[in-house]
Design an enzyme around this catalytic site. Structure first.
Site, PDB file in Angstrom:
ATOM      1  N   GLU A  31      21.481   6.968  84.072  1.00 30.02           N
ATOM      2  CA  GLU A  31      22.025   5.795  83.392  1.00 30.02           C
ATOM      3  C   GLU A  31      22.751   4.905  84.389  1.00 30.02           C
ATOM      4  O   GLU A  31      23.400   5.389  85.323  1.00 30.02           O
ATOM      5  CB  GLU A  31      22.997   6.267  82.296  1.00 30.02           C
ATOM      6  CG  GLU A  31      23.461   5.200  81.334  1.00 30.02           C
ATOM      7  CD  GLU A  31      24.232   5.812  80.165  1.00 30.02           C
ATOM      8  OE1 GLU A  31      23.691   6.716  79.481  1.00 30.02           O
ATOM      9  OE2 GLU A  31      25.385   5.406  79.957  1.00 30.02           O
ATOM     10  N   ASP A  33      25.424   1.644  83.995  1.00 25.86           N
ATOM     11  CA  ASP A  33      26.223   1.031  82.934  1.00 25.86           C
ATOM     12  C   ASP A  33      27.011  -0.182  83.389  1.00 25.86           C
ATOM     13  O   ASP A  33      27.689  -0.139  84.425  1.00 25.86           O
ATOM     14  CB  ASP A  33      27.280   2.027  82.409  1.00 25.86           C
ATOM     15  CG  ASP A  33      26.683   3.225  81.706  1.00 25.86           C
ATOM     16  OD1 ASP A  33      25.546   3.128  81.252  1.00 25.86           O
ATOM     17  OD2 ASP A  33      27.384   4.250  81.627  1.00 25.86           O
ATOM     18  N   GLU A  35      30.022  -1.811  81.219  1.00 24.20           N
ATOM     19  CA  GLU A  35      30.820  -1.705  80.003  1.00 24.20           C
ATOM     20  C   GLU A  35      32.001  -2.662  80.105  1.00 24.20           C
ATOM     21  O   GLU A  35      32.721  -2.666  81.111  1.00 24.20           O
ATOM     22  CB  GLU A  35      31.317  -0.273  79.787  1.00 24.20           C
ATOM     23  CG  GLU A  35      30.191   0.707  79.500  1.00 24.20           C
ATOM     24  CD  GLU A  35      30.679   2.119  79.271  1.00 24.20           C
ATOM     25  OE1 GLU A  35      30.368   2.704  78.227  1.00 24.20           O
ATOM     26  OE2 GLU A  35      31.380   2.639  80.170  1.00 24.20           O
ATOM     27  N   ASN A  50      29.256   2.428  85.815  1.00 29.32           N
ATOM     28  CA  ASN A  50      29.115   3.871  85.987  1.00 29.32           C
ATOM     29  C   ASN A  50      27.667   4.184  86.330  1.00 29.32           C
ATOM     30  O   ASN A  50      26.750   3.412  85.990  1.00 29.32           O
ATOM     31  CB  ASN A  50      29.547   4.607  84.712  1.00 29.32           C
ATOM     32  CG  ASN A  50      29.948   6.053  84.964  1.00 29.32           C
ATOM     33  OD1 ASN A  50      29.801   6.581  86.061  1.00 29.32           O
ATOM     34  ND2 ASN A  50      30.448   6.707  83.921  1.00 29.32           N
ATOM     35  N   GLU A  60      32.913   6.183  87.772  1.00 25.16           N
ATOM     36  CA  GLU A  60      33.385   4.904  87.260  1.00 25.16           C
ATOM     37  C   GLU A  60      34.061   4.054  88.338  1.00 25.16           C
ATOM     38  O   GLU A  60      34.764   4.564  89.208  1.00 25.16           O
ATOM     39  CB  GLU A  60      34.405   5.109  86.122  1.00 25.16           C
ATOM     40  CG  GLU A  60      33.850   5.818  84.904  1.00 25.16           C
ATOM     41  CD  GLU A  60      34.052   7.325  84.959  1.00 25.16           C
ATOM     42  OE1 GLU A  60      34.386   7.853  86.042  1.00 25.16           O
ATOM     43  OE2 GLU A  60      33.892   7.970  83.904  1.00 25.16           O
TER      44      GLU A  60
END
Length: 219
Positions: A31, A33, A35, A50, A60
């Site tokens: 994944e 990310d 966010e 991330n 992160e």
């Protein structure tokens, strides 16, 4: 993708724009990310990135932005090739995640990914570590998306004709393996001024530095 984020009091609300190998949060997923962590009015929006490989994340980084992302649309992009993953905001590189050119457990490059977006309640952690809860009287919480664009290699079993080793596509060519000189200047400014959290510098959480952390984003 161009996004305009939830305005006003958005504490506890997370807008997500991400790539994932599974249509769900499976235990072996890869994944990438973006966010966007909602805020109490008057506080800065934070952007969290991330990277997961085989179900393991914990990589992160958090940044402040140099603009109010609720006032207008801004462009959020990911460059993903076999050499590096770069997260961009308005074409400015905010994070560089490098590969080491060897088989490893940190760089996702073995599975095709889908693209997703979502908005969800994460008030147990998203704003001030969960101290600020979602005020449901402020609902609905709306993030807007437009002008999606992708240059990519569509997956075909057992592997696509455009696999990276052909180097036919711009993202698999030398210039996409490294930041340009101008990008390095922008990236250095971001690192000096806007990084709020970097897991590679969290010695309490990681007494032994993750193996990818020493890889230089400048090379």
């Amino acid at each position: 993708m161009k996004l305009k984020l939830v305005g006003g009091d958005s504490a506890g609300v997370v807008t997500a724009y991400y790539m994932c190998t599974e249509n769900g949060a499976g235990p072996e997923r890869d994944e990438l990310d973006f966010e966007f962590l909602g805020n109490r009015s008057g506080q800065p929006y934070l952007i969290q990135t991330n990277v997961y490989k085989n179900g393991t994340g914990g990589r992160e980084m958090r940044h402040m932005l140099w603009f109010d992302p609720t006032e207008d649309f801004h462009t959020y992009s990911i460059l993903w090739n076999n050499h590096q993953i770069v997260f961009f905001v308005d074409k400015v590189p905010i994070r560089v995640f490098k590969n080491n050119g060897e088989a490893n457990n940190f760089f996702p490059n073995e599975k095709p990914m889908y693209l997703f977006s979502s908005i969800w309640n994460a008030d147990e952690w998203a704003t001030r570590g969960g101290l600020e809860k979602t005020d449901w009287k402020k609902a609905p919480f709306v993030s807007s998306y437009k002008d999606f664009n992708v240059d990519g290699c569509q997956w075909e079993d057992p592997y696509p004709a455009c696999v990276s080793t052909t180097t036919k596509n711009w993202w698999d060519q030398y210039d996409a393996w490294h930041l340009s000189d101008a990008q390095k200047m922008d990236y250095a400014w971001i690192q000096r001024n806007l990084v709020i959290y970097d897991y590679c510098k969290d010695s309490e959480r990681y007494p032994t530095l993750p193996v990818e952390c020493p890889l230089s984003p400048w090379e």
